[in-house]
Write a protein that holds these residues in place. Sequence first.
Motif, mmCIF file in Angstrom:
data_model
loop_
_atom_site.group_PDB
_atom_site.id
_atom_site.type_symbol
_atom_site.label_atom_id
_atom_site.label_comp_id
_atom_site.label_asym_id
_atom_site.label_seq_id
_atom_site.Cartn_x
_atom_site.Cartn_y
_atom_site.Cartn_z
ATOM 1 N N TYR A 1 -62.125 47.604 -46.588
ATOM 2 C CA TYR A 1 -61.887 47.589 -48.039
ATOM 3 C C TYR A 1 -60.749 48.532 -48.406
ATOM 4 O O TYR A 1 -59.879 48.197 -49.214
ATOM 5 N N ARG B 1 -67.998 46.966 -61.741
ATOM 6 C CA ARG B 1 -66.840 47.227 -62.608
ATOM 7 C C ARG B 1 -65.535 47.223 -61.812
ATOM 8 O O ARG B 1 -64.508 46.769 -62.297
ATOM 9 N N GLU B 2 -65.596 47.751 -60.566
ATOM 10 C CA GLU B 2 -64.374 47.696 -59.767
ATOM 11 C C GLU B 2 -64.059 46.254 -59.374
ATOM 12 O O GLU B 2 -62.896 45.836 -59.361
ATOM 13 N N ARG C 1 -62.471 44.482 -62.226
ATOM 14 C CA ARG C 1 -61.119 44.978 -62.444
ATOM 15 C C ARG C 1 -60.102 44.268 -61.547
ATOM 16 O O ARG C 1 -59.039 43.860 -61.990
ATOM 17 N N TYR C 2 -60.458 44.077 -60.277
ATOM 18 C CA TYR C 2 -59.479 43.524 -59.338
ATOM 19 C C TYR C 2 -59.677 42.028 -59.058
ATOM 20 O O TYR C 2 -58.730 41.342 -58.699
ATOM 21 N N TYR C 3 -60.907 41.536 -59.214
ATOM 22 C CA TYR C 3 -61.177 40.147 -58.824
ATOM 23 C C TYR C 3 -61.871 39.324 -59.904
ATOM 24 O O TYR C 3 -62.185 38.159 -59.685
ATOM 25 N N ILE D 1 -68.645 45.577 -51.747
ATOM 26 C CA ILE D 1 -67.725 46.047 -52.787
ATOM 27 C C ILE D 1 -68.352 47.299 -53.393
ATOM 28 O O ILE D 1 -69.562 47.482 -53.297
ATOM 29 N N PRO D 2 -67.542 48.171 -54.004
ATOM 30 C CA PRO D 2 -68.120 49.408 -54.511
ATOM 31 C C PRO D 2 -69.019 49.212 -55.720
ATOM 32 O O PRO D 2 -70.099 49.783 -55.800
ATOM 33 N N SER D 3 -68.585 48.406 -56.669
ATOM 34 C CA SER D 3 -69.340 48.288 -57.904
ATOM 35 C C SER D 3 -68.879 47.042 -58.635
ATOM 36 O O SER D 3 -67.814 46.494 -58.355
ATOM 37 N N MET E 1 -70.469 52.188 -50.716
ATOM 38 C CA MET E 1 -69.031 52.379 -50.842
ATOM 39 C C MET E 1 -68.695 52.927 -52.231
ATOM 40 O O MET E 1 -69.272 52.493 -53.220
ATOM 41 N N SER E 2 -67.775 53.871 -52.306
ATOM 42 C CA SER E 2 -67.358 54.347 -53.627
ATOM 43 C C SER E 2 -66.241 53.460 -54.165
ATOM 44 O O SER E 2 -65.728 52.593 -53.456
ATOM 45 N N GLU E 3 -65.872 53.692 -55.397
ATOM 46 C CA GLU E 3 -64.913 52.810 -56.071
ATOM 47 C C GLU E 3 -63.489 53.161 -55.649
ATOM 48 O O GLU E 3 -62.726 53.781 -56.394
ATOM 49 N N ILE E 4 -63.151 52.746 -54.472
ATOM 50 C CA ILE E 4 -61.891 53.160 -53.851
ATOM 51 C C ILE E 4 -60.683 52.768 -54.701
ATOM 52 O O ILE E 4 -59.750 53.557 -54.868
ATOM 53 N N LEU F 1 -60.534 52.125 -58.079
ATOM 54 C CA LEU F 1 -60.478 52.851 -59.357
ATOM 55 C C LEU F 1 -60.206 54.338 -59.135
ATOM 56 O O LEU F 1 -59.482 54.965 -59.902
ATOM 57 N N LYS G 1 -70.739 56.869 -52.171
ATOM 58 C CA LYS G 1 -71.362 57.462 -53.352
ATOM 59 C C LYS G 1 -72.280 58.612 -52.949
ATOM 60 O O LYS G 1 -73.097 58.459 -52.038
#
Lengths: 318, 431
Positions: B177, A247-248, A251-253, A243-245, B144-147, B149, B137
């Motif tokens: 993703y 916080r993301e 937000r979604y999960y 997952i990216p981060s 992976m970047s925050e796709i 957001l 990033k």
Amino acid sequence: MSTPTSPLAELYPHRHLLGIEGLQPHEITALLDRAEAAVEISRQVEKKKAVLRGRTQINLFFEASTRTQSSFEIAGKRLGADVMNMSVSSSSVKKGETLIDTAATLNAMHPDIIVVRHHAAGAVHLLAQKVGCSVVNAGDGAHEHPTQALLDALTIRRHKGGIARLTVAICGDILHSRVARSNIILLNALGARVRVVAPSTLLPNGIAQMGVEVFQDMRAGLAGADIVMMLRLQRERMAGSFIPSVREYFRYYGLDRDKLDSAKPDALVMHPGPMNRGVEIDPEIADGPQSLIREQVEMGVAVRMAVLEALAAHLPNN
Amino acid sequence: MAATPTPILLANARVIDPASGIDEQGSVLLVDGRIAAAGTAALNQGAPEGTQVIDVAGAVVAPGLIDIGVTVGEPGGEHRETLASASQAAAAGGVTTIVTSPQTDPVIDDPALVDFILRRARDTAVVNVHPLAALTKHLGGEEMSEIGLLREAGAVGFSNGHRSVTHSGMMRRLLTYARDFDALVMHHTEDPDLAGAGVINESLSASWKGLPSSPREAEIIMVERDLRLAALTRGRYHAQTVSCADSAAAVGRAKENGLDVTCGISINHLALNENDIGPYRTFFKMSPPLRAEEERLAMVAALAAGTIDVIVSNHDPQDVETKRHPFAEAADGAIGLETLLAAGLRLVHAGDVPLPTLLAAMTCNPAHRLGLPGGCLAKGAPADIVVFDPDRPWVLDKARIRSRSKNTPFEDARFSGQVLQTIVAGRIVSS
């Protein structure tokens, strides 16, 4: 070797508990019924029983765990067993051969029950082949964690009166979760409708053929759910790669009020612990009226007492 | 926003709308920043009072070009190009929408930076600007970047700039993703390990020049890997700029197998070949490198066949600081917004590609792939228009380049076909 002498031995005709897979629905129900009785025992002032008196139980944990290890320890002690905890750091034991050596060493000490947690899937099965006593799987890699699924089922049953026809949404890191696998098998065996909700990167290959409905959108996945079962996200391992981060992910999960409102109004929230507040679950929900998270811990002791009791019925000279 | 633009009627035009297949004599009526009517029958309903009538006899009226491969220096390299100067260059070239690369300083890998681009564009640019966000990033290829957001913030697609994601496991997870968010993964396809220090296409000429060279396989292997991963994940994938016949063929096969994949090409690889580099001319140094003439011809054929979906300028402003070096040490990249259409028309004049096919690759195809408005002349679409004379001869004068950087490979080049007017949202931004 042994002759079953108690009704429980007939209801649960196995020497080990290595997974939910392979258990018949009525065997699961028998364990849950016995656990109900154990709940009552644990709530008394006098909590001690003699079922395991004189027996030796070794908790062999290759992976650190406060919650599960103490739960098994209390369960064993309440049944009168002598319980020994062995924590083996994963760094000192890396090879399968060493695992077998450890098993042989322990076996020479004549334990009656070994409770094992290991970071590698299948390690508990391997160990069970090498020792003469009963073995309980307390979690092997991303494979199974049967007592967690049993305690979840007990918790649900006590609140909803049963499991059949309930809609249960398991949310989060399904890919790496032994809890998810055991729960998927158990809940299906008892007739629940099981859903999984996760980003595709946290779903195992072929998930749609594992007896679940698959959702990437959490609100859709929770719509009409009776039970929302959250899983722990291993932040260190996940962020950036799966997952990216954080916080993301939240937000979604992350389970917050808004997403939980998609579920039934009387939906109940569960989490195997330990929780990452603000990562997979909003603290407001974790501590709110729909949360069963504390109760799951209590049911954990009861279920483990039931499991130990069932295995004890098969021990030699019982 | 300023007051509603005056209605415009572009009369006596050859109207080409690749999206609908229209190619006919007629006119195009623009009202309230939208297309009101286009084609032979455009005036059946009449035009509003006060409409400005522009007789464009002999010219083509088409949807404004959409260039999804534009590198801008803002933020971090404003001396090379700003959003404002890039938009002026775009307008001069008939480009009404630019999609910007995330390869800036800082890299566009945070929702706040997407917002920055959109605000700067709104305040300073004369054409539409849509940002791509970084796939990983810092474009590092490892995280992976925050796709989700970034997409919510307004990123229209995800690219790793001119850097490839070498980690196949990472690329798999990115495709997986991104699919959950219906996001397009756009990739620069060059295996950096195989390309090594190569700065030019691997060939006899490279060997005589004594330059380290990069084989075609550096691109083909990466394209083929990506297509395998797109098949595994069922992700949405776009190879940004292919340059080899085998790459295009692989994409064509993947499409036939039903994968959601497309590819683009830079105009340079359709109009130029490795021989144009001549004596170490660094303005011809680019990534992927210019290839052999037979490779170029194969790419033109792939464009004509529809295997290649999108043409980009691959506009990449570089200044003397980065270009005035020995060939191997100079930066990659060439500007191209102002010459995109003119260079493309060379293919039409050579009889290799029909004009509507060329325009499709610069209008409706990229719009469709990225889900952008525009790129067509449908009623109600944004009034983004290019008017050009397909035959008018001109010579590119370096002094008249609008871009802040002058690193064009077409200096003093002769073209047939010039942009007459560029209209964005019903307003003339270049004429």
